[in-house]
Design a protein around this motif. Sequence first.
Motif, PDB file in Angstrom:
ATOM      1  N   LEU A 242      19.210   6.584  -7.634  1.00 50.54           N
ATOM      2  CA  LEU A 242      19.470   6.781  -9.054  1.00 50.54           C
ATOM      3  C   LEU A 242      18.148   6.743  -9.795  1.00 50.54           C
ATOM      4  CD1 LEU A 242      22.337   4.163  -9.305  1.00 50.54           C
ATOM      5  CD2 LEU A 242      22.647   6.618  -9.587  1.00 50.54           C
ATOM      6  N   VAL A 243      17.853   7.761 -10.573  1.00 51.69           N
ATOM      7  CA  VAL A 243      16.673   7.702 -11.424  1.00 51.69           C
ATOM      8  C   VAL A 243      17.102   8.073 -12.839  1.00 51.69           C
ATOM      9  CG1 VAL A 243      15.094   8.401  -9.569  1.00 51.69           C
ATOM     10  CG2 VAL A 243      15.983  10.125 -11.133  1.00 51.69           C
ATOM     11  N   SER A 290      20.684   3.602  -4.135  1.00 50.10           N
ATOM     12  CA  SER A 290      19.576   2.754  -4.565  1.00 50.10           C
ATOM     13  C   SER A 290      19.392   2.833  -6.073  1.00 50.10           C
ATOM     14  CB  SER A 290      18.291   3.139  -3.812  1.00 50.10           C
ATOM     15  OG  SER A 290      17.439   3.913  -4.610  1.00 50.10           O
ATOM     16  N   ASP A 291      19.291   1.661  -6.673  1.00 49.67           N
ATOM     17  CA  ASP A 291      19.058   1.560  -8.115  1.00 49.67           C
ATOM     18  C   ASP A 291      17.611   1.119  -8.286  1.00 49.67           C
ATOM     19  OD1 ASP A 291      19.382   1.333 -10.859  1.00 49.67           O
ATOM     20  OD2 ASP A 291      20.200  -0.698 -10.758  1.00 49.67           O
ATOM     21  N   THR A 292      16.945   1.629  -9.290  1.00 48.76           N
ATOM     22  CA  THR A 292      15.542   1.263  -9.427  1.00 48.76           C
ATOM     23  C   THR A 292      15.113   1.260 -10.882  1.00 48.76           C
ATOM     24  OG1 THR A 292      13.333   1.749  -8.594  1.00 48.76           O
ATOM     25  CG2 THR A 292      14.710   3.617  -9.026  1.00 48.76           C
ATOM     26  N   VAL A 293      13.826   1.043 -11.091  1.00 47.14           N
ATOM     27  CA  VAL A 293      13.272   0.956 -12.434  1.00 47.14           C
ATOM     28  C   VAL A 293      13.479   2.259 -13.218  1.00 47.14           C
ATOM     29  CG1 VAL A 293      11.022   1.623 -11.529  1.00 47.14           C
ATOM     30  CG2 VAL A 293      11.127   0.413 -13.682  1.00 47.14           C
ATOM     31  N   GLY A 294      13.694   2.137 -14.512  1.00 45.08           N
ATOM     32  CA  GLY A 294      13.879   3.318 -15.347  1.00 45.08           C
ATOM     33  C   GLY A 294      12.545   3.863 -15.826  1.00 45.08           C
ATOM     34  N   PHE A 295      12.592   5.070 -16.331  1.00 44.18           N
ATOM     35  CA  PHE A 295      11.376   5.688 -16.864  1.00 44.18           C
ATOM     36  C   PHE A 295      11.418   5.663 -18.385  1.00 44.18           C
ATOM     37  CE2 PHE A 295      11.535   8.678 -12.933  1.00 44.18           C
ATOM     38  CZ  PHE A 295      11.093   7.638 -12.141  1.00 44.18           C
ATOM     39  N   ILE A 296      10.293   5.929 -19.003  1.00 43.77           N
ATOM     40  CA  ILE A 296      10.223   5.999 -20.455  1.00 43.77           C
ATOM     41  C   ILE A 296       9.129   6.981 -20.818  1.00 43.77           C
ATOM     42  CG2 ILE A 296       8.501   4.155 -20.805  1.00 43.77           C
ATOM     43  CD1 ILE A 296      10.495   3.157 -23.074  1.00 43.77           C
ATOM     44  N   SER A 297       9.210   7.518 -22.037  1.00 43.76           N
ATOM     45  CA  SER A 297       8.181   8.476 -22.418  1.00 43.76           C
ATOM     46  C   SER A 297       6.853   7.727 -22.535  1.00 43.76           C
ATOM     47  CB  SER A 297       8.530   9.151 -23.739  1.00 43.76           C
ATOM     48  OG  SER A 297       8.349   8.267 -24.792  1.00 43.76           O
ATOM     49  N   ASP A 298       5.768   8.407 -22.242  1.00 46.80           N
ATOM     50  CA  ASP A 298       4.442   7.797 -22.249  1.00 46.80           C
ATOM     51  C   ASP A 298       4.378   6.558 -21.375  1.00 46.80           C
ATOM     52  OD1 ASP A 298       3.541   9.666 -24.188  1.00 46.80           O
ATOM     53  OD2 ASP A 298       4.573   8.495 -25.717  1.00 46.80           O
ATOM     54  N   LEU A 299       5.050   6.609 -20.254  1.00 45.01           N
ATOM     55  CA  LEU A 299       4.956   5.505 -19.292  1.00 45.01           C
ATOM     56  C   LEU A 299       3.496   5.400 -18.868  1.00 45.01           C
ATOM     57  CD1 LEU A 299       6.776   3.530 -17.632  1.00 45.01           C
ATOM     58  CD2 LEU A 299       6.734   5.194 -15.815  1.00 45.01           C
ATOM     59  N   PRO A 300       2.907   4.233 -19.030  1.00 44.94           N
ATOM     60  CA  PRO A 300       1.490   4.119 -18.692  1.00 44.94           C
ATOM     61  C   PRO A 300       1.229   4.605 -17.263  1.00 44.94           C
ATOM     62  CG  PRO A 300       2.305   2.079 -19.653  1.00 44.94           C
ATOM     63  CD  PRO A 300       3.482   2.969 -19.475  1.00 44.94           C
ATOM     64  N   GLU A 313      10.577   5.083  -2.282  1.00 45.42           N
ATOM     65  CA  GLU A 313      11.943   5.050  -1.798  1.00 45.42           C
ATOM     66  C   GLU A 313      12.732   6.210  -2.399  1.00 45.42           C
ATOM     67  OE1 GLU A 313      12.866   1.052   0.020  1.00 45.42           O
ATOM     68  OE2 GLU A 313      12.613   0.972  -2.133  1.00 45.42           O
ATOM     69  N   VAL A 314      12.482   6.396  -3.703  1.00 47.15           N
ATOM     70  CA  VAL A 314      13.147   7.484  -4.418  1.00 47.15           C
ATOM     71  C   VAL A 314      12.701   8.829  -3.847  1.00 47.15           C
ATOM     72  CG1 VAL A 314      13.303   8.679  -6.621  1.00 47.15           C
ATOM     73  CG2 VAL A 314      13.351   6.175  -6.550  1.00 47.15           C
ATOM     74  N   LEU A 315      11.395   8.919  -3.626  1.00 44.81           N
ATOM     75  CA  LEU A 315      10.861  10.196  -3.173  1.00 44.81           C
ATOM     76  C   LEU A 315      11.472  10.617  -1.842  1.00 44.81           C
ATOM     77  CD1 LEU A 315       7.077   9.565  -3.903  1.00 44.81           C
ATOM     78  CD2 LEU A 315       8.888  10.239  -5.460  1.00 44.81           C
ATOM     79  N   GLU A 316      11.837   9.603  -1.040  1.00 45.24           N
ATOM     80  CA  GLU A 316      12.351   9.911   0.288  1.00 45.24           C
ATOM     81  C   GLU A 316      13.859  10.062   0.330  1.00 45.24           C
ATOM     82  OE1 GLU A 316      10.939   7.097   3.078  1.00 45.24           O
ATOM     83  OE2 GLU A 316       8.856   7.711   2.810  1.00 45.24           O
ATOM     84  N   ALA A 317      14.523   9.802  -0.792  1.00 45.05           N
ATOM     85  CA  ALA A 317      15.981   9.844  -0.784  1.00 45.05           C
ATOM     86  C   ALA A 317      16.486  11.239  -0.430  1.00 45.05           C
ATOM     87  CB  ALA A 317      16.514   9.430  -2.150  1.00 45.05           C
ATOM     88  N   ASP A 318      17.656  11.271   0.201  1.00 44.95           N
ATOM     89  CA  ASP A 318      18.243  12.566   0.546  1.00 44.95           C
ATOM     90  C   ASP A 318      18.749  13.278  -0.704  1.00 44.95           C
ATOM     91  OD1 ASP A 318      18.611  12.463   3.760  1.00 44.95           O
ATOM     92  OD2 ASP A 318      18.804  10.474   2.863  1.00 44.95           O
ATOM     93  N   VAL A 319      19.313  12.488  -1.604  1.00 53.50           N
ATOM     94  CA  VAL A 319      19.787  13.060  -2.863  1.00 53.50           C
ATOM     95  C   VAL A 319      19.318  12.159  -4.007  1.00 53.50           C
ATOM     96  CG1 VAL A 319      21.840  13.501  -4.290  1.00 53.50           C
ATOM     97  CG2 VAL A 319      21.811  14.233  -1.911  1.00 53.50           C
ATOM     98  N   ILE A 320      18.886  12.774  -5.093  1.00 52.24           N
ATOM     99  CA  ILE A 320      18.436  12.021  -6.260  1.00 52.24           C
ATOM    100  C   ILE A 320      19.379  12.318  -7.416  1.00 52.24           C
ATOM    101  CG2 ILE A 320      16.562  11.732  -7.927  1.00 52.24           C
ATOM    102  CD1 ILE A 320      14.615  12.582  -5.720  1.00 52.24           C
ATOM    103  N   LEU A 321      19.976  11.263  -7.963  1.00 48.69           N
ATOM    104  CA  LEU A 321      20.837  11.452  -9.129  1.00 48.69           C
ATOM    105  C   LEU A 321      20.009  11.176 -10.380  1.00 48.69           C
ATOM    106  CD1 LEU A 321      24.073   9.521  -8.039  1.00 48.69           C
ATOM    107  CD2 LEU A 321      23.529  11.935  -7.698  1.00 48.69           C
ATOM    108  N   LEU A 342       8.899  12.562 -12.585  1.00 48.85           N
ATOM    109  CA  LEU A 342       9.257  12.926 -11.206  1.00 48.85           C
ATOM    110  C   LEU A 342       8.204  13.862 -10.628  1.00 48.85           C
ATOM    111  CD1 LEU A 342      13.139  13.469 -11.331  1.00 48.85           C
ATOM    112  CD2 LEU A 342      11.891  11.653 -10.144  1.00 48.85           C
ATOM    113  N   THR A 343       7.794  14.825 -11.445  1.00 44.30           N
ATOM    114  CA  THR A 343       6.778  15.769 -10.981  1.00 44.30           C
ATOM    115  C   THR A 343       5.486  15.036 -10.634  1.00 44.30           C
ATOM    116  OG1 THR A 343       7.773  17.363 -12.466  1.00 44.30           O
ATOM    117  CG2 THR A 343       5.644  17.958 -11.538  1.00 44.30           C
ATOM    118  N   GLU A 344       5.104  14.091 -11.520  1.00 45.46           N
ATOM    119  CA  GLU A 344       3.900  13.290 -11.242  1.00 45.46           C
ATOM    120  C   GLU A 344       4.005  12.559  -9.919  1.00 45.46           C
ATOM    121  OE1 GLU A 344       3.135  12.094 -15.790  1.00 45.46           O
ATOM    122  OE2 GLU A 344       2.758  10.454 -14.379  1.00 45.46           O
TER     123      GLU A 344
END
Length: 476
Positions: A242-243, A290-300, A313-321, A342-344
Amino acid sequence: MNVNPFDQDSSDLGAVERKLEPVERKREAKTRVVVVGPYLTDRAESYALREKGLGEKALRSQEARLDEAEGLALAIDVEVVGRVLVSLGQIRPATYLGKGKVEELAALIAEREADLVVVDCALSPVQQRNLEKAFAAKVIDRTGLILEIFGERARTAEGAMQVELAHLTYQKSRLVRSWTHLERQRGGFGFLGGPGETQIETDRRLIQERMTRIERDLEGVKKTRGLHRKSRRDVPFPVVALVGYTNAGKSTLFNTLTSSDVFAKDLLFATLDPTLRGLKMPHGGRIILSDTVGFISDLPTMLVSAFRATLEEVLEADVILHVRDIAHEDAEAQGADVEKILTELGVDSQDRDRLIEVWNKIDLLPEEERERLRNSAARRPEDERPSVVSAVSGEGLGDLLQAIETRLARGRVLLSVPIEAADGEGQAWLYAHTEVMVRNPDEDGGALFEIRIAPEQQDRVLRRFPGAEAISSASH
Ligand SMILES: Nc1nc2c(ncn2[C@@H]2O[C@H](COP(=O)(O)OP(=O)(O)OP(=O)(O)O)[C@@H](O)[C@H]2O)c(=O)[nH]1
Ligand SMILES: [Mg+2]
């Protein structure tokens, strides 16, 4: 968590100053905060966005930005005693804000007896220092605040190290020769025991040493985790990650789907450390969510890089929600931010084989708006169709699971594996290492298994069971 790296080095001036902390100051009292949103006027902002190669889509309403900044401040348990929107035509090099504004704000800050001013932008060290002088209060910018929140939230040793590293990078970038006279006068009471108040006693060498040490420790943790991950890869189940933007409802969705009880709250960055849980799918297959940290605009960027290991972990997931709060007025801009991050991180945000958009919180919308969203989702081609759901009411979750299954099946191969009656071990191996879809017993006491696995595991199964055959291969 205490991100002050200099606790152990207390032989210096800062420690002495800390002891002189004014006694009348009650520790329990919450820090009083004024939140300032200095945003470029829409025209200036669209220009700036274009310069950055971003479209109007990323344009947010100023009110919503200030709301978010206030939400960030509240995430460190302070009392917000004032919020001020400042529309800027241009940015002043010395103070970011115009002179008149600075004076106006100084008066407000004094009147409200604020100890801390959150300025929702990226301030240069000089701007920060000048504003602290003018406001006679501690000033932190968006990056500083986000680092502060992450510092408080980190629960695992690894998370704590990552945050500390990010914090040190930030500090290092703003080491200035002399700290403000204000800082000296106030002694060490500072803000939240963070590193700001100790800047005077720090130097690059100490910071660098500490950074090197953490980097080394992190490397160790990463290795161990790599091993763990390897053993999980051995587990037959696909991983679904989950992202999404912070507060989009990832943890709530995680809880509803897995009947768990992880911390989910109307609080920015409620989740920091990743959580994994198994989930049985409607057709009997299993996945790991898998649940993980959220993103925000201008994330340092220093946080993005610090969390790269976790996010791997996210990058390797089979499916990303990609979970989106579709009821949020800035849903579009938030979606664009997440795709950018995500692109970064090296995930192709247009990869329709792996990504599913989840339009969450539809229960908050009026029926006609919901209908409009469902129709607009239905018009998209199947492989990029968003799931329209409510993690709270459960609406649409059946369709979401279906979409996950379809997506997973596409990337995996189906094999038939004959197992003889005597081969109990082989049977156990299949259950342990592959996803068993069907077990058809034959008359000799053996069985014909239908199993599903990741394509890269196929050879391994064929080697172990020479009688195995592919029923279908991955569709790409
Ligand atoms: N009405 C409504 N509220 C929701 C829904 N999903 C989540 N929420 C609320 O949104 C808030 C944030 O939810 P979380 O699940 O903590 O969000 P998150 O994406 O995990 O946020 P972070 O961990 O902070 O990144 C909570 O108050 C939830 O109750 C939904 O479908 N409908
Ligand atoms: Mg969460």
